[in-house]
Design a protein around this motif. Sequence first.
Motif, PDB file in Angstrom:
ATOM      1  N   LEU A   6     -27.725 -18.505 -12.777  1.00 38.96           N
ATOM      2  CA  LEU A   6     -26.753 -18.031 -13.796  1.00 38.96           C
ATOM      3  C   LEU A   6     -25.561 -18.827 -13.999  1.00 38.96           C
ATOM      4  N   GLY A   7     -25.646 -20.057 -12.999  1.00 37.22           N
ATOM      5  CA  GLY A   7     -24.513 -21.144 -13.175  1.00 37.22           C
ATOM      6  C   GLY A   7     -23.559 -20.876 -11.907  1.00 37.22           C
ATOM      7  N   ALA A   8     -23.800 -20.237 -10.936  1.00 37.55           N
ATOM      8  CA  ALA A   8     -23.136 -20.012  -9.779  1.00 37.55           C
ATOM      9  C   ALA A   8     -21.560 -19.487 -10.152  1.00 37.55           C
ATOM     10  N   PRO A   9     -21.482 -18.475 -10.824  1.00 42.19           N
ATOM     11  CA  PRO A   9     -20.330 -17.863 -11.460  1.00 42.19           C
ATOM     12  C   PRO A   9     -19.263 -17.489 -10.252  1.00 42.19           C
ATOM     13  N   GLU A  10     -18.091 -17.671 -10.375  1.00 41.41           N
ATOM     14  CA  GLU A  10     -16.998 -17.509  -9.462  1.00 41.41           C
ATOM     15  C   GLU A  10     -17.019 -15.859  -8.945  1.00 41.41           C
ATOM     16  N   ARG A  11     -17.410 -14.884  -9.602  1.00 39.56           N
ATOM     17  CA  ARG A  11     -17.383 -13.613  -9.593  1.00 39.56           C
ATOM     18  C   ARG A  11     -18.886 -13.360  -9.938  1.00 39.56           C
ATOM     19  N   GLY A  49     -20.473 -20.122  -0.659  1.00 38.12           N
ATOM     20  CA  GLY A  49     -20.060 -19.797  -2.162  1.00 38.12           C
ATOM     21  C   GLY A  49     -20.565 -18.690  -2.893  1.00 38.12           C
ATOM     22  N   PHE A  50     -21.675 -18.186  -2.577  1.00 37.63           N
ATOM     23  CA  PHE A  50     -22.070 -17.006  -2.905  1.00 37.63           C
ATOM     24  C   PHE A  50     -21.465 -15.783  -2.526  1.00 37.63           C
ATOM     25  N   LEU A  51     -21.258 -15.846  -1.017  1.00 35.29           N
ATOM     26  CA  LEU A  51     -20.471 -14.796  -0.406  1.00 35.29           C
ATOM     27  C   LEU A  51     -18.984 -14.671  -0.958  1.00 35.29           C
ATOM     28  N   GLN A  52     -18.384 -15.731  -1.070  1.00 31.19           N
ATOM     29  CA  GLN A  52     -17.303 -15.815  -1.613  1.00 31.19           C
ATOM     30  C   GLN A  52     -17.161 -15.225  -3.131  1.00 31.19           C
ATOM     31  N   ALA A  53     -18.232 -15.308  -3.778  1.00 29.63           N
ATOM     32  CA  ALA A  53     -18.221 -14.787  -5.128  1.00 29.63           C
ATOM     33  C   ALA A  53     -18.397 -13.415  -5.253  1.00 29.63           C
ATOM     34  N   VAL A  54     -19.321 -12.538  -4.236  1.00 27.85           N
ATOM     35  CA  VAL A  54     -19.791 -11.414  -4.390  1.00 27.85           C
ATOM     36  C   VAL A  54     -18.620  -9.897  -4.281  1.00 27.85           C
ATOM     37  N   ASP A  55     -18.991  -9.146  -5.002  1.00 24.65           N
ATOM     38  CA  ASP A  55     -18.205  -7.865  -5.301  1.00 24.65           C
ATOM     39  C   ASP A  55     -19.561  -7.115  -4.911  1.00 24.65           C
ATOM     40  N   LEU A  56     -19.607  -6.284  -3.717  1.00 22.42           N
ATOM     41  CA  LEU A  56     -20.414  -5.784  -3.298  1.00 22.42           C
ATOM     42  C   LEU A  56     -20.567  -4.124  -3.553  1.00 22.42           C
ATOM     43  N   ILE A  57     -21.303  -3.715  -4.235  1.00 17.99           N
ATOM     44  CA  ILE A  57     -21.469  -2.297  -4.612  1.00 17.99           C
ATOM     45  C   ILE A  57     -22.553  -1.504  -4.176  1.00 17.99           C
TER      46      ILE A  57
END
Length: 357
Positions: free
Chosen positions: A74-79, A105-113
């Motif tokens: 997806l382009g490694a989005p910041e969020r 970097g993935f963990l830093q971007a994640v909003d976990l729901i």
Amino acid sequence: MAETLKDRLVREIVLTGPMTVADYVTRCLHDPKGGYYATRPALGEGGDFITAPLISQMFGELIGLWAIETWSRLGAPERVRLVEVGPGDGTLMSDVLRAARLVPGFLQAVDLILIEPSAPLRAEQARRLADADVHPRWLSALHQVETDAPVILIANEVLDCLPARQFIKTEGGWAERRIGVTDNNDLTFGLTAIADGFEAPGFDVEPGQVIEISEQQAAFGRDLATMIRAASGAALLIDYGRSKPEAGDTLQALRRHQKVDPLSTPGEADLTQWADFPLVLEAAVRGGADVTGCIAQGAFLKALGIEARAQRLMQGRPEAAPIIQRQLDRLTAPDQMGELFKAAAIFSPRSLALPGF
């Protein structure tokens, strides 16, 4: 003696008439006072049923790597919103997050729901994920997920909890299978004439055969498509079920890993019906998203590298090699979960190539 869910269902049916199979299953699973998931969900070897994440850590780790690779494509989005529907006891997400440590970097971007209506399961998920690298927030429904960032969604054994109505072809035409009450106040199956509006299936059905139509599964497919189209991303669906339209009565109740009568003790056993992948994916396409094909779980996990992962685990723990091999076989062998369980995905944009498919 306290009034049971069965007592209330019997009274309701006597007053209002026979209940559809879909409505009955919904009440048995989610009734606030007596529903299985609302009051007494029991997962694992010591409970009523077991799911793939509880069989082996390999399952969740590979789903975690699938999510990371999807994020990268997806382009490694910041969020990014990492969403799990029906997270069970939290084991799958715990394994996903552990695998994700490979890519900080993935963990830093994640909003976990976590989407979970069951209070007991929310409490168990909170306990298991208390020390996780990412702290979750809980929502009750899919439409509450925000769509201002890409979404990567996991739904493992969710579709089989979304019930279907049942219809039977008789010599005189189609009838609906519903639940009524006997003279002894027991629940029983019976047939009800169908009013106008029933659309016969587009495949051959012999007299006496049952077809299942799940409005809830179709709605889930449409809702996923709406969310994924608005946010971009992908929804991964893994479940046991059919990959082509066909007849079959798949209603079952499990208690302590044994099949029991689904009408005998409402709310005290886990009730399921097969996932209808063709229905769900067709609904998603109509909702404006793209879909993958439906492939066997064994083939999907092998494409993600489960055999290599098992080999590494065996090399690191030679004494556990027989156990790891049994876990691998259970997840991938055709005569175990490998063929009955399927994987499919709903995604957007169309150019997104998903790993494993």
